[in-house]
Enzyme design. Structure first.
Site, mmCIF file in Angstrom:
data_model
loop_
_atom_site.group_PDB
_atom_site.id
_atom_site.type_symbol
_atom_site.label_atom_id
_atom_site.label_comp_id
_atom_site.label_asym_id
_atom_site.label_seq_id
_atom_site.Cartn_x
_atom_site.Cartn_y
_atom_site.Cartn_z
ATOM 1 N N ARG A 1 0.835 -1.209 0.000
ATOM 2 C CA ARG A 1 0.000 0.000 0.000
ATOM 3 C C ARG A 1 0.865 1.254 0.000
ATOM 4 N NH1 ARG A 1 -1.674 2.599 4.499
ATOM 5 N NH2 ARG A 1 -1.531 0.723 5.781
ATOM 6 N N TYR B 1 -18.491 15.060 -15.955
ATOM 7 C CA TYR B 1 -18.883 13.658 -15.836
ATOM 8 C C TYR B 1 -19.876 13.475 -14.690
ATOM 9 C CZ TYR B 1 -18.223 8.771 -14.370
ATOM 10 O OH TYR B 1 -18.419 7.482 -13.964
ATOM 11 N N ASP C 1 -9.921 17.299 -15.810
ATOM 12 C CA ASP C 1 -10.100 15.891 -16.163
ATOM 13 C C ASP C 1 -9.765 15.756 -17.645
ATOM 14 O OD1 ASP C 1 -11.065 13.365 -16.901
ATOM 15 O OD2 ASP C 1 -12.626 13.402 -15.361
ATOM 16 N N LYS D 1 -9.991 4.058 -19.393
ATOM 17 C CA LYS D 1 -10.370 4.413 -20.756
ATOM 18 C C LYS D 1 -9.171 4.265 -21.697
ATOM 19 C CE LYS D 1 -14.343 5.541 -18.826
ATOM 20 N NZ LYS D 1 -14.088 5.578 -17.386
#
Length: 396
Positions: A59, A112, A185, A210
Site C-alpha cells: 500500500r 462527468y 479531467d 479508458k
C-alpha cells in the site's frame, strides 16, 4: 508529436514504450524488458526502519505501480503521477486533498456524472463544500463565479457526453489571479492529444480505465501534477487515509496498454472524424457533437489547444427516447455498453444508461436530450462502422 515534456529527450511514441520500464542491468538485476508484476503485499527488510530496497508494504509503495507512475508522469509532461484503483478514486483524492470544510468550487456544468454526484451528494452533504456550476466555455463565467471561499476550479475538456471545451490557458490565468487550484479531467483527450499542465493547470486527472489502458480489462485512475507539496499530500491521503491504489496486475495491464496509446489515438481520431462527417450529412441525424468538425462551436479552440480531436462522437437523431433506444439496440458491430476508450466501438443512450439517474429538468438543461447518443469510436474499419450505423438509421 513533440516530446511529452522538456524533461524528456524523446518523442511521445518512444516514451510510451520505454518510460518507467528501463531494464535493470545492474549486478543482480534480471534485465526484464517488461516490468514484473510484484504481487507481494509485504516486503522482507534487511534492517529495521527503512530497508535499503525502499519497500515495506505494498500500500505504501510497489515496484510495478511505481513503473506505471513514471510512465504516466512522463507522458503527461509532469513531475509526479499517482495511480489509483479507479478514476473516481483519483477524482475524490484530488478534492479531499485540495479542499477544506466551507470551501467553494467552480465546476464546468458539463462534467462527468459520477463527479457531479460526488460533488453534490458527498462534498456538499458531508464537508459543507459549495459547488457552483457554470458554462465554462466562457472563461468570464468562471471568473464571475469566484468568491473569497473559492479554492478549486474543476474542468473537463472535452466534456462527457457533449464534447464541450474550455479554454484551459485562459482559465489557468484566472486561477492564478485568485490563488485557486485548477484541476482538469483529461480522460477524453489523453496526454497524447492534450497536456493540461503545459497549458497552466495545476492538476490533471485521468480514468486510466479508458484510453490509457485501452482494452476493456482494467479499472484505474491517475493524478498528475508538478506541485511537489500537492503531490506529497496526495500520496499521504492515498497511502494512509484512503488506501485507493491501483493493484499491481492492473498496473501491468495499463503499462502494456499505454505502449500503443499513440497508435490507437491516431486510429480512434481518424475513425471518429469519418463517422462524424457521415452522421453530419445524414437526413435522420439532427445534430453531431465532435470538435473535429468545422461546425463545432469551439473547433478553433480545439485546433489551438489540442493536438487532435479525440475518438468520441455524440449525436442526436430525428426522434425521441424510444427511437434512440431502438437504434442503439439494432446495431451489430457497435456494442451497447457504458464506458469508452477501448479498441472496440461502443454505443449508449445516455438518458437510459449513464445519465438515467439525473433529474429530467437538470438533464435537459445540460443539453442531454432524449435523442442523444454517445458513440466512442474504436479502431475497427471505419467502413464497417459506417455500414453498421447506416443499417441502424435505415430502420428508424
Amino acid at each position: 508529436m513533440e516530446g511529452p515534456s522538456e524533461r524528456s529527450n524523446h518523442t511521445f511514441e518512444t516514451e510510451a514504450i520505454h518510460a518507467g520500464e528501463e531494464p535493470d542491468l545492474d549486478p543482480g538485476g534480471t534485465g526484464d524488458l517488461v516490468s514484473p508484476i510484484h504481487l507481494s503485499s509485504t516486503f522482507a527488510m534487511d534492517e529495521t526502519g527503512n530497508p535499503s530496497h525502499g519497500y515495506k508494504y505494498s500500500r505504501l509503495g510497489n515496484p510495478t505501480r511505481e513503473a506505471l507512475d513514471r510512465r504516466v508522469a512522463t507522458l503527461s509532461g509532469a513531475d509526479h503521477a499517482m495511480t489509483f484503483a479507479s478514476g473516481m478514486a483519483a477524482i475524490a483524492t484530488t478534492c479531499l486533498t485540495a479542499l477544506e470544510s466551507g470551501d467553494h468550487v467552480v465546476a464546468f456544468d458539463g462534467i462527468y456524472g459520477g463527479t457531479k454526484v460526488f460533488f453534490d451528494e458527498y462534498l456538499a452533504d458531508h464537508f459543507d463544500v459549495t459547488v457552483e456550476y457554470v458554462d465554462a466555455t466562457d472563461p468570464e463565467a468562471v471568473a464571475d463565479a469566484v468568491v473569497p471561499e473559492t479554492a478549486l476550479f474543476w474542468m473537463e475538456s472535452p466534456t462527457n457526453p457533449l464534447l464541450k471545451l474550455c479554454d484551459i490557458e485562459a482559465i489557468a490565468a484566472i486561477a492564478d489571479g485568485h490563488d485557486v487550484l485548477l484541476a482538469v479531467d483529461n480522460t477524453f483527450a489523453t496526454p497524447y492529444f492534450q497536456r493540461p499542465l503545459a497549458l497552466g493547470a495545476d492538476v490533471s486527472v485521468h480514468s486510466t480505465t479508458k484510453y490509457l489502458n485501452g482494452h476493456t480489462d482494467s479499472i484505474g485512475g491517475a493524478i498528475v501534477t508538478d506541485d511537489d507539496a500537492f503531490a506529497d499530500r496526495v500520496r499521504f491521503v492515498q497511502e494512509y487515509a484512503l488506501g485507493a491504489m491501483m493493484p499491481p496486475f492492473d498496473c501491468y495491464l495499463v503499462l502494456r496498454g499505454s505502449k500503443t496509446l499513440p497508435l490507437r489515438m491516431r486510429q480512434h481520431e481518424a475513425n471518429a472524424t469519418r463517422v462524424a462527417r457521415y452522421l453530419s450529412e445524414h437526413e435522420k441525424v439532427t445534430a453531431v457533437h465532435y470538435p473535429g468538425l468545422e461546425t463545432h462551436p469551439q473547433h478553433d479552440l480545439a485546433a489551438r489547444q489540442m493536438d487532435g480531436f479525440g475518438g468520441i462522437v455524440s449525436f442526436e437523431i430525428d426522434g425521441g427516447a424510444a427511437e434512440a433506444r431502438a437504434f442503439v439496440e439494432s446495431l451489430d458491430l457497435f456494442t451497447l455498453a457504458v464506458s469508452l476508450g477501448s479498441v472496440e466501438s461502443l454505443i449508449e443512450h445516455p438518458v437510459s444508461m449513464s445519465a438515467s439517474y439525473v433529474p429530467e429538468e437538470e438533464r435537459l438543461a445540460s443539453g442531454i436530450t432524449d435523442s442523444l447518443i454517445r458513440a466512442p469510436i474504436g479502431v475497427e474499419s471505419a467502413d464497417d462502422l459506417i455500414a453498421d450505423l447506416e443499417r441502424g438509421l435505415e430502420h428508424l
